[in-house]
Structure formats: structure tokens, C-alpha cells
Design a protein around this motif. Structure first.
Motif, short mmCIF file in Angstrom:
data_model
loop_
_atom_site.label_atom_id
_atom_site.label_comp_id
_atom_site.label_asym_id
_atom_site.label_seq_id
_atom_site.Cartn_x
_atom_site.Cartn_y
_atom_site.Cartn_z
N ASN A 47 9.25 -9.38 -14.54
CA ASN A 47 7.80 -8.08 -13.78
C ASN A 47 8.17 -7.52 -12.51
OD1 ASN A 47 5.06 -6.34 -13.23
ND2 ASN A 47 4.55 -8.91 -14.07
N ALA A 48 8.10 -6.30 -12.80
CA ALA A 48 7.97 -5.91 -11.30
C ALA A 48 7.89 -6.79 -9.97
CB ALA A 48 7.70 -4.47 -11.29
N LEU A 49 6.22 -7.01 -10.25
CA LEU A 49 5.55 -7.87 -9.31
C LEU A 49 6.02 -9.91 -9.49
CD1 LEU A 49 1.63 -6.46 -10.64
CD2 LEU A 49 3.46 -5.86 -8.64
N ASN A 50 6.13 -9.99 -8.09
CA ASN A 50 6.13 -11.34 -7.84
C ASN A 50 5.51 -12.11 -8.36
OD1 ASN A 50 4.55 -11.26 -5.91
ND2 ASN A 50 6.19 -10.95 -4.05
N PHE B 225 10.41 -5.01 -4.79
CA PHE B 225 11.16 -4.31 -4.22
C PHE B 225 10.63 -4.25 -2.48
CE2 PHE B 225 11.98 0.24 -2.88
CZ PHE B 225 13.31 -0.21 -2.45
N LEU B 226 8.63 -3.91 -2.37
CA LEU B 226 8.24 -3.47 -1.73
C LEU B 226 8.83 -4.45 -0.46
CD1 LEU B 226 5.54 -0.56 -2.44
CD2 LEU B 226 8.45 -0.56 -1.84
N ALA B 227 8.15 -5.63 -1.33
CA ALA B 227 8.44 -6.36 -0.07
C ALA B 227 9.82 -7.08 0.30
CB ALA B 227 8.14 -8.21 -1.56
N GLY B 228 10.16 -6.56 0.79
CA GLY B 228 12.54 -6.90 0.43
C GLY B 228 12.84 -7.92 0.19
N ARG C 89 5.27 -14.81 -14.72
CA ARG C 89 6.35 -16.30 -15.05
C ARG C 89 7.39 -15.68 -16.15
NH1 ARG C 89 4.64 -20.42 -17.43
NH2 ARG C 89 5.99 -21.94 -16.65
N GLY C 90 8.63 -16.18 -16.00
CA GLY C 90 9.94 -15.67 -16.92
C GLY C 90 9.24 -14.41 -17.15
#
Length: 386
Positions: free
Chosen positions: A179-182, A189-192, A165-166
Motif C-alpha cells: 500500500n502507498a500508505l504505511n 513517500f512523503l514521510a521520507g 498489512r502485506g
């Protein structure tokens, strides 16, 4: 809102001439000693339960290397800040960008922005939640805060399974970096989910990056940071200041320079940006505090499956986002009615059109737990607390 990008080549060249900015103190190579009194308020690391560091396939890796470096980026304005004898060195790095203001006290740099960059947004997103970029009130008591004397944490926090979060950093153009992860723990990024500059909008119509904004290196110049993590340590581009390859990085994408000063680097593989907090931070509710809050205008929407954003144009008068869905074109056109009210016109791919007007919901300043805003540059009083 953002100014138009249709500038003449002569004007673009003139505005890209670097300002005379002294080198940031992180590359002055002073001697450095680690503090023995480093109390971390961060939560303990959890064991990593997923592998986020798999090497992408060659075509994917090529796309990662091109993201936010291939599109043309033109600086459209600068905002100078009144100087003081005690101006912190890091304030210089935010002076080349439009609509930014900085102030400081003895411990913190405060950065005010509307959260919007000077480049085109949203184009190329293939996984879209129907959010659009809106200016955010990151000002006054809701400004970004960067520690001026960062300290290494006894218990660093990995972003692999924390800080979903944040923001975790702030780019020098005033755009937050997440964060690079959602928030599902997937590589955004890889998730488009990201545009050609590595950003997208959150559920509050707040634009932010999920990868390092390496396009800013063209503006700030070699050897200068492109961002600062919210623990206060700087983030540099894909090379060292002299253009040489970056040496071995730790799990947080960080390293010490020869003088013992810690800093992060951008990479073209996960985590792309700082992979967590090597410095001391306070974490509450899985996000770093204090940090600004967005100010939602519309309700959070659902993903529009199969849509790809193909164009985005913006001016002070209105913004138009264009997307394709099952071979048909749709648009979202929106414009300000007044400071707190916006009009949206939705043209669906099937030809149906609807118009909606939204009024910004009041933002509660006390959610950050802070008191009144920190002092302006010429106000010598320290900020009061609570």
C-alpha cells in the motif's frame, strides 16, 4: 544475494536488448463481457476518514516524478522458464528478470523469487527503522499467487483505509508492492521512508516497493505491465501503450480499455500504484490472502532518528549499508555464514563496533492455510488442498 552492478557498457547494452516476448493478452483487445457470477470475498469498504490525495507542493511533486526514473537501472540477468503449450500469457512478463521461476495450474500463476531487485536499494531513505534487505524464501508453498482469470468485485476495497498489512501487488521483477500508505496510514513517500526506487525494508528485513516501479518500463518495453495486482489485473506505467497520456482513472488508479478490459496505471500522485482491489480477493487480518510470508532473521528494530542512508553495496559475499547521523558515518555490514545464519557487524557513528550472529527462525508453512506446493510445470496433477 544480488550481483554487482559494475558491468561494462558493452555488456549492459547487450543485456538490455529486448527479448522477443509476445504482447500480453490484456492489450490484444478481445471482446469482453463481465461475469454475472462474481462473488466477492472482500470486506466492505469503510468510510474514508483522512485525505490522502492532497496535491503535493511543486518541489515535492518534482521529487515524486524523479523517483525511480532518474537512477540508472541495468538488467543483470535473465531467467528463462521451460515452456508448455498451455503456458499462460502473463508468465512471459516475468521472464526477463534474474532468479525468478514461474509455474501454474488452471487458475493461478505462481511466482518464486527471493524478493530482491537488481538495482541499488535503500539509498536516500531519511526515515529508517534500521532494517536491511535480506533474501526471502518466496518459493514452493510460499510463492506469490496471481489469479489467471481475474473478476471484478461487487464490493471493491479501497486502500485508503484497508490493506495496511502485506502486499497488494507483485512487480514483474519479483519484488512485492505494498500500500502507498504505511501501517500508520501515512504516505510512505512523503514521510521520507523510501529509497530512490520507491522501496524500503519492512520489519522482517523484507524489501518492497510502496510506489509503482516505473523504472521497469525500460526493461519490459512500452505496452507491457510493470506489475500485477494480487487480484490478477495488470498494472501499466505512466502512459498508454502507444505513449499517449493516460485517460481518466477511477479511485483505484484503474480504467477499462476500449475492449472493456480492466487494468491499473502508475501515477506521480497518490495512490502512485493501484489504490485498492477492484477485483475479487479474500482479505483476512487486513491483508490479502493467500500471500507469502517473510522469514525474519533479526528482531524488529526502532527508528534511528535523524539518520539518512547514503550508500548500499552488495555482492554474494557481503552487503554494506552506510548512513549519516549528526554528521558522523555509521555502517551495517552483513554476510551469510550458511543458508540460515548471518553475521552482522555494526559500526556506530560514535566509533563503537559490535558483532552479532542471527539464525533464521523457522517459518510455519501452514500459516497460509494451504496444502503442499502447487505442481511444477510438467506435473499435470492439480494441487491438493488441506
Amino acid at each position: 544475494m544480488i550481483s554487482t552492478f559494475r558491468l561494462s557498457l558493452g555488456l549492459a547494452f547487450a543485456m538490455l536488448v529486448p527479448l522477443s516476448v509476445p504482447a500480453h493478452e490484456w492489450h490484444q483487445h478481445h471482446s469482453h463481457q463481465h461475469s454475472t457470477d462474481q462473488h466477492s470475498h472482500a470486506s466492505d469498504n469503510h468510510s474514508d476518514q483522512r485525505d490522502h490525495s492532497q496535491t503535493p507542493q511543486p518541489k515535492v511533486q518534482q521529487a515524486i516524478e524523479q523517483i525511480n526514473t532518474s537512477p540508472q537501472y541495468i538488467l543483470i540477468g535473465t531467467t528463462l522458464v521451460s515452456t508448455q503449450n498451455d503456458e499462460p500469457a502473463i508468465a512471459q512478463h516475468f521472464k526477463k528478470f534474474n532468479d525468478l521461476k514461474v509455474r501454474w495450474d488452471a487458475n493461478t500463476l505462481f511466482v518464486e523469487s527471493n524478493g530482491l531487485p537488481d538495482h541499488r536499494m535503500m539509498v536516500g531513505i531519511r526515515s529508517w527503522q534500521q532494517q536491511v534487505p535480506l533474501p526471502q524464501p518466496f518459493t514452493g508453498n510460499n510463492a506469490w499467487q496471481i489469479p489467471l482469470q481475474p473478476k471484478l468485485a461487487d464490493k471493491p476495497i479501497s486502500a485508503k483505509d484497508n490493506l495496511y498489512r502485506g502486499a497488494i501487488a507483485l512487480a514483474v521483477n519479483g519484488v512485492p508492492i505494498f500500500n502507498a500508505l504505511n501501517n500508520r496510514g501515512d504516505d510512505a513517500f512523503l514521510a521520507g521512508e523510501l529509497d530512490e526506487f520507491g522501496g524500503h525494508c519492512g520489519r522482517g528485513d523484507d524489501y518492497h516497493y510502496h510506489v509503482a516501479p516505473v523504472h521497469l518500463q525500460k526493461i519490459v518495453g512500452p505496452g507491457n505491465p510493470i506489475a500485477f495486482a494480487l487480484d490478477g489485473f495488470p498494472i501499466y506505467g505512466l502512459t498508454e501503450a502507444d505513449g499517449s497520456p493516460v485517460g481518466k482513472l477511477d479511485e483505484f488508479n484503474g480504467q477499462f480499455d476500449p475492449q472493456g478490459r480492466y487494468h491499473y496505471h502508475a501515477t506521480t500522485t497518490y495512490p502512485y500504484i493501484n489504490g485498492g482491489m477492484r477485483g475479487v480477493v479474500t482479505v483476512r487480518g487486513d491483508q490479502i490472502e493467500p500471500q507469502p510470508r517473510d522469514s525474519p532473521l533479526r528482531p524488529a528494530l526502532q527508528p534511528l532518528r535523524g539518520a539518512t542512508i547514503t550508500d548500499f553495496k552488495t555482492s554474494k559475499e557481503q552487503s554494506v549499508l552506510t548512513y549519516r547521523l549528526r554528521g558522523q558515518t555509521g555502517t551495517v555490514t552483513y554476510s551469510p555464514v550458511d543458508a540460515e545464519t548471518w553475521k552482522f557487524i555494526y559500526k556506530e557513528p560514535d566509533g563503537n563496533t559490535r558483532t552479532e550472529t542471527y539464525k533464521r527462525r523457522p517459518r510455519q508453512d501452514d500459516r497460509r492455510g494451504g496444502g503442499p506446493p502447487p505442481p511444477r510445470p510438467n506435473d499435470r496433477r492439480p494441487p491438493r488442498r488441506g
